[in-house]
Design an enzyme around this catalytic site. Structure first.
Site, PDB file in Angstrom:
ATOM      1  N   LYS A  11      -6.289   3.029 -10.825  1.00 10.59           N
ATOM      2  CA  LYS A  11      -5.322   3.869  -9.869  1.00 10.59           C
ATOM      3  C   LYS A  11      -5.024   5.143 -10.691  1.00 10.59           C
ATOM      4  CE  LYS A  11      -2.926   0.161  -7.490  1.00 10.59           C
ATOM      5  NZ  LYS A  11      -1.665  -0.375  -6.953  1.00 10.59           N
ATOM      6  N   TYR A  51      -3.949   0.674   3.103  1.00 10.62           N
ATOM      7  CA  TYR A  51      -2.668  -0.070   2.871  1.00 10.62           C
ATOM      8  C   TYR A  51      -1.724  -0.100   4.401  1.00 10.62           C
ATOM      9  CZ  TYR A  51      -3.013   0.356  -2.202  1.00 10.62           C
ATOM     10  OH  TYR A  51      -3.333   0.190  -3.473  1.00 10.62           O
ATOM     11  N   PHE A  59       8.342   1.169   0.589  1.00 14.34           N
ATOM     12  CA  PHE A  59       7.457   1.874  -0.520  1.00 14.34           C
ATOM     13  C   PHE A  59       6.331   2.675  -0.050  1.00 14.34           C
ATOM     14  CE2 PHE A  59       6.568  -2.624  -1.024  1.00 14.34           C
ATOM     15  CZ  PHE A  59       4.973  -2.632  -0.620  1.00 14.34           C
ATOM     16  N   ARG A  87      -7.987 -11.230 -10.066  1.00 11.30           N
ATOM     17  CA  ARG A  87      -6.236 -11.411  -9.884  1.00 11.30           C
ATOM     18  C   ARG A  87      -5.771 -11.512 -11.014  1.00 11.30           C
ATOM     19  NH1 ARG A  87      -3.954  -9.082  -5.470  1.00 11.30           N
ATOM     20  NH2 ARG A  87      -2.472 -10.745  -5.402  1.00 11.30           N
ATOM     21  N   THR A  93       2.152  -7.940 -10.169  1.00 10.22           N
ATOM     22  CA  THR A  93       2.276  -6.678  -9.384  1.00 10.22           C
ATOM     23  C   THR A  93       3.433  -5.808 -10.109  1.00 10.22           C
ATOM     24  OG1 THR A  93       1.839  -7.292  -7.209  1.00 10.22           O
ATOM     25  CG2 THR A  93       2.946  -5.199  -7.420  1.00 10.22           C
ATOM     26  N   ARG A 104      -2.080  -5.206 -16.390  1.00  5.07           N
ATOM     27  CA  ARG A 104      -0.881  -4.508 -16.051  1.00  5.07           C
ATOM     28  C   ARG A 104       0.200  -4.751 -17.176  1.00  5.07           C
ATOM     29  NH1 ARG A 104      -1.074  -6.550  -9.664  1.00  5.07           N
ATOM     30  NH2 ARG A 104      -1.828  -4.676  -8.875  1.00  5.07           N
ATOM     31  N   ASN A 114       0.862   0.835 -11.215  1.00  6.70           N
ATOM     32  CA  ASN A 114       0.334  -0.370 -11.940  1.00  6.70           C
ATOM     33  C   ASN A 114      -1.007  -0.493 -12.177  1.00  6.70           C
ATOM     34  OD1 ASN A 114      -0.487  -1.171  -9.277  1.00  6.70           O
ATOM     35  ND2 ASN A 114       1.025  -2.762  -8.980  1.00  6.70           N
ATOM     36  N   HIS A 117      -5.668  -2.069  -8.424  1.00 10.44           N
ATOM     37  CA  HIS A 117      -5.647  -2.756  -7.223  1.00 10.44           C
ATOM     38  C   HIS A 117      -6.840  -4.055  -7.325  1.00 10.44           C
ATOM     39  CE1 HIS A 117      -5.485  -3.951  -2.880  1.00 10.44           C
ATOM     40  NE2 HIS A 117      -6.957  -3.992  -3.155  1.00 10.44           N
ATOM     41  N   GLU A 128     -12.410  -4.518   2.230  1.00 11.57           N
ATOM     42  CA  GLU A 128     -12.164  -3.481   1.263  1.00 11.57           C
ATOM     43  C   GLU A 128     -13.286  -2.670   0.774  1.00 11.57           C
ATOM     44  OE1 GLU A 128      -7.491  -5.047   0.197  1.00 11.57           O
ATOM     45  OE2 GLU A 128      -9.233  -4.986  -1.346  1.00 11.57           O
TER      46      GLU A 128
HETATM   47  P1  AMP Z   1      -0.756  -4.956  -2.842  1.00 12.68           P
HETATM   48  O1  AMP Z   1      -1.467  -4.851  -1.542  1.00 12.68           O
HETATM   49  O2  AMP Z   1      -0.434  -6.178  -3.280  1.00 12.68           O
HETATM   50  O3  AMP Z   1      -1.802  -4.346  -3.855  1.00 12.68           O
HETATM   51  O4  AMP Z   1       0.284  -4.083  -2.995  1.00 12.68           O
HETATM   52  C1  AMP Z   1       0.321  -2.428  -2.734  1.00 12.68           C
HETATM   53  C2  AMP Z   1       0.785  -1.966  -3.871  1.00 12.68           C
HETATM   54  O5  AMP Z   1       2.216  -1.491  -3.336  1.00 12.68           O
HETATM   55  C3  AMP Z   1       1.108  -2.523  -5.228  1.00 12.68           C
HETATM   56  O6  AMP Z   1       0.062  -2.687  -6.040  1.00 12.68           O
HETATM   57  C4  AMP Z   1       1.988  -1.364  -5.704  1.00 12.68           C
HETATM   58  O7  AMP Z   1       1.230  -0.554  -6.392  1.00 12.68           O
HETATM   59  C5  AMP Z   1       2.907  -1.263  -4.823  1.00 12.68           C
HETATM   60  N1  AMP Z   1       3.846  -1.867  -4.607  1.00 12.68           N
HETATM   61  C6  AMP Z   1       4.153  -3.133  -4.243  1.00 12.68           C
HETATM   62  N2  AMP Z   1       5.359  -3.522  -4.106  1.00 12.68           N
HETATM   63  C7  AMP Z   1       6.224  -2.655  -4.353  1.00 12.68           C
HETATM   64  C8  AMP Z   1       7.576  -2.082  -4.601  1.00 12.68           C
HETATM   65  N3  AMP Z   1       8.635  -2.947  -4.442  1.00 12.68           N
HETATM   66  N4  AMP Z   1       7.843  -0.862  -4.986  1.00 12.68           N
HETATM   67  C9  AMP Z   1       7.043   0.043  -5.210  1.00 12.68           C
HETATM   68  N5  AMP Z   1       5.633  -0.022  -5.090  1.00 12.68           N
HETATM   69  C10 AMP Z   1       5.473  -1.367  -4.758  1.00 12.68           C
END
Ligand code: AMP
Length: 140
Positions: A11, A51, A59, A87, A93, A104, A114, A117, A128
């Protein structure tokens, strides 16, 4: 155990801090082989599509802004149980909750920034990978 392919993004927070190599090394040390890799700038349209599952989350707008804020490196990783293995090496996360030795925990800045992905299932990995790569760009 099955050989799988999964999808990874290094990222913008990581590319900005020149950590592409550091992340890649941790992936390789975890037994994952990088069979495709390119540095790109994701468009707003791509970020919102990628996303889309998070569209209703508070968010979402910030996340799309962050993912378009600088270059990313999209990668296809191959190996035994690649989805789960990736993972595992990524960590939770929220870096505050990630185990020691994970990407991370060692490198990420925040729950949003973070650093990486990784696909959460084999099915999503295929979707993806196809979102960013043509079949001929993946060389195993
Ligand atoms: P994921 O699809 O699980 O990769 O989630 C998408 C991304 O959204 C995460 O990797 C973070 O970069 C971001 N994200 C997830 N939860 C939060 C949160 N509570 N606040 C801000 N960013 C978030």
């Amino acid at each position: 155990m099955a050989t799988e392919r999964t999808f990874s993004i290094i990222k913008p927070d990581a590319t900005r801090r020149n950590l592409t190599g550091a992340v890649t090394k941790m992936l390789e040390n975890a037994g994952l082989r990088i069979v495709a890799s390119k540095r790109i700038r994701i468009t707003r349209h791509q970020a919102e599509g990628f996303y889309a599952v998070h569209r209703e989350r508070p968010f979402f707008a910030d996340l799309c802004g962050f993912m378009t804020s600088g270059p990313v490196v999209v990668q296809v990783l191959e190996g035994e149980n690649a989805v789960a293995r990736n993972r595992e090496v990524m960590g939770a996360t929220n870096p505050a909750n990630a185990d020691a030795g994970t990407i991370r925990k060692e490198l990420a800045e925040s729950i949003e920034a973070n650093s990486v992905h990784g696909s959460d299932s084999l099915e999503n990995a295929a979707t993806e990978i196809a979102f960013f790569f043509k079949p001929e760009e993946i060389v195993g």
